[in-house]
Design an enzyme around this catalytic site. Structure first.
Site, PDB file in Angstrom:
ATOM      1  N   LYS A   1      30.218  16.103  47.110  1.00 13.43           N
ATOM      2  CA  LYS A   1      28.963  15.973  47.896  1.00 13.43           C
ATOM      3  C   LYS A   1      28.074  17.601  48.036  1.00 13.43           C
ATOM      4  O   LYS A   1      27.657  17.357  48.401  1.00 13.43           O
ATOM      5  CB  LYS A   1      29.120  14.931  48.963  1.00 13.43           C
ATOM      6  CG  LYS A   1      29.109  15.758  50.131  1.00 13.43           C
ATOM      7  CD  LYS A   1      29.529  14.868  51.217  1.00 13.43           C
ATOM      8  CE  LYS A   1      30.417  15.487  52.488  1.00 13.43           C
ATOM      9  NZ  LYS A   1      30.626  13.402  53.126  1.00 13.43           N
ATOM     10  N   ARG A   2      29.581  18.452  47.958  1.00 13.32           N
ATOM     11  CA  ARG A   2      28.844  19.653  48.292  1.00 13.32           C
ATOM     12  C   ARG A   2      28.071  20.430  46.962  1.00 13.32           C
ATOM     13  O   ARG A   2      27.951  21.454  46.975  1.00 13.32           O
ATOM     14  CB  ARG A   2      30.206  20.718  48.139  1.00 13.32           C
ATOM     15  CG  ARG A   2      31.379  20.467  49.518  1.00 13.32           C
ATOM     16  CD  ARG A   2      30.896  21.001  50.553  1.00 13.32           C
ATOM     17  NE  ARG A   2      30.032  22.902  50.511  1.00 13.32           N
ATOM     18  CZ  ARG A   2      29.957  23.156  51.813  1.00 13.32           C
ATOM     19  NH1 ARG A   2      29.865  22.747  52.748  1.00 13.32           N
ATOM     20  NH2 ARG A   2      29.334  23.856  52.114  1.00 13.32           N
TER      21      ARG A   2
END
Ligand code: GLU
Length: 500
Positions: free
Chosen positions: A256-257
């Site tokens: 998700k980064r």
């Protein structure tokens, strides 16, 4: 296996936002159960009491329900094998741990954290894999009893053979061999008496009569420990299949980064659940030449085939999802259902009431509403690096604030205007700025303009996933942080907070 009836499960841990990988795994288990006329179970694995939250559980259930993957048994619907939440099953695990201790297949370990750390340092220095060294296995029964009587804290560990090989028969990968010397003597019960994932998972899969376990490949190294437990208990293990992790187009692990990964991001962006599920199903089972890729859930179930699951990580290609979603909107929704979807997406009466209350004091004509609120009904915003010139904050501070907020927002147990405001205030304090100054670049990143309806309410309304996406886009425009910057900023926040 106690039962010939196929029973599968998805067993998420409620420690964060529901990940699209959970939907992928759930879809697999769902299809297999449906295809065999069996049961699909949802179990909540919340043995990690420090990280599990009821809010996360609620959001996971909501996200999976939105996907349309209805489960036959679960914490919300009940069923004959409940409770379906591990935190409500502690006494069950305790009796099984006792059984293992009595048979000598598990042992009490009194090692202190310091001793374990010294052991790890020594193992690292010698270039050996980190693994419990069996120190407490040398204690006699009297010694163990004496330590216990003296009130020494202990954990219960799994006994692992000193030699030999464990063969994990994966339904898709075939036999995978693990030397027992590489398998850790896993903690089964923590010093507070709570079971770890491994014990709870095996006991539950057995008691819930799970016949097939389809789960992410990150669990493959746990399989030898689980198989040992099954054999110590004298139980037949379920059949296992470890699914490859979803990948970014550059083949790195979907994280998700870097990319949107939350199921709810897709809902917030206005994807239809049918399109998302269809897309995930194609990653598992691609269609043949000339076959239509638009498949509804019954078709997906019908053509589901374990043997065709790719072993290499399937690429999560958003352009393909966009294309499928467009086709769904055009080909599968009549005007009435289209309208219903639009309502469900962003204009439910409840949401509109809140938006109207926020917007009313800020407009002169009703027609001002469109430009003022467009950002609430959009996916990505058309911004450039220059859009941030009006932020009146220096570039490094903007990047630092946006980047720190990404990490800190992810840590919030509850997503609402006041928790969001708290994060911005903490970041502002660390930067030695006023919250108002730090909020400006957030206005631009989130609403597309330096002023708008209240920022924190807007962020709550947009949802954490879409906010994350907009912040990430802003950082991409302004310069993606380096690892070093991330570390520097992280310690800036930590030391500012330690000094208070
Ligand atoms: N609780 C684990 C997870 O969060 C489940 C792993 C398994 O399916 O055994 O993915």
């Amino acid at each position: 296996m106690n039962s010939t009836r196929v029973r599968t499960r998805v067993a998420p841990s409620p420690t964060g936002d529901p990940h699209v990988g959970t939907a992928y795994v759930a879809l697999f288990n769902y299809c297999f159960a449906r295809q065999h006329g069996g049961d699909f179970i949802l179990r909540i694995e919340d043995t990690d009491r420090a990280r599990s939250t009821a809010e996360s559980e609620g959001v996971i259930l909501e996200a999976l329900r939105w996907c349309g993957l209805a489960w036959d048994e679960g914490p919300d619907v009940g069923g004959p094998f409940g409770p379906y939440r591990q935190s409500e099953r502690s006494s069950i695990y305790a009796s099984y741990a006792e059984q293992l201790l009595a048979s000598g297949d598990a042992f009490k370990c009194f090692c202190t954290p310091q001793r374990l750390e010294e052991m790890r340092v020594a193992q690292r220095a010698a270039g050996r894999p980190s693994r419990y060294d069996g120190h407490c296995l040398t204690y006699s029964a009297q010694e163990v009893a004496a330590r216990e009587a003296a009130g020494e804290p202990y954990v219960v560990r799994l006994r692992v053979p000193d030699e030999g090989v464990c063969v994990v028969n994966d339904m898709r990968r075939g036999p995978i061999e693990f030397e027992y010397t590489s398998v850790d003597m896993q903690v089964l019960v923590k010093s507070d008496g709570m079971p770890t994932y491994h014990l709870a998972n095996v006991v539950d899969d057995h008691l819930m009569e799970i016949t097939h376990v389809f789960r992410g490949e990150e669990w493959v190294s746990s399989a030898p420990k689980h198989l040992l437990l099954y054999s110590y208990f004298g139980w037949l293990p379920p059949q296992l299949l470890h699914l490859p992790l979803l990948r970014n187009p550059d083949k790195s692990k979907l994280s998700k980064r870097k990319n949107p990964t939350g199921i709810l991001f897709f809902r917030e962006m206005g994807y239809l659940p049918e399109a998302l599920i269809n897309f995930l199903a194609l990653l598992a089972n691609a269609v043949g030449d000339g076959e239509d890729e638009l498949l509804d859930l019954p078709q997906i179930v019908q053509r589901f085939n374990v043997a065709h699951v790719p072993i290499g990580g399937p690429v999560f290609d958003l352009a393909k999802l966009d294309w499928l979603n467009g086709r769904y909107i055009r080909e599968r929704l009549d005007p009435a259902s289209f309208l219903q979807r639009v309502q469900d997406w962003a204009v439910s009466p409840q949401r509109l009431t809140r938006i109207a209350t926020l917007a009313a004091p800020r407009i002169e004509r009703l027609s001002d509403l469109g430009p003022l609120l467009a950002f609430l009904f959009s996916g990505r915003l058309a911004l450039t690096a220059q859009s941030f010139d009006s932020a009146k904050l220096d570039g490094p501070s903007i990047r630092c604030a946006l980047s720190l907020s990404l990490t800190e927002f992810d840590k919030l147990a509850t997503w609402n205007a006041s928790t969001i405001e708290g994060v911005i205030a903490r970041i502002a304090a660390a930067l030695g700025k006023k919250p108002r100054e730090v909020a400006r670049p957030f206005y631009i990143a989130i609403t597309g303009s330096p002023t708008s309806i209240p920022l924190y309410d807007s962020m709550e309304l947009l949802g954490r996933d879409l906010v994350r996406e907009r912040l990430r886009n802003a950082l991409d425009l302004l310069g993606t942080p380096t690892k070093r910057e991330l570390q520097e900023w992280e310690s800036l926040l930590q030391s500012a907070e330690a000094a208070v």
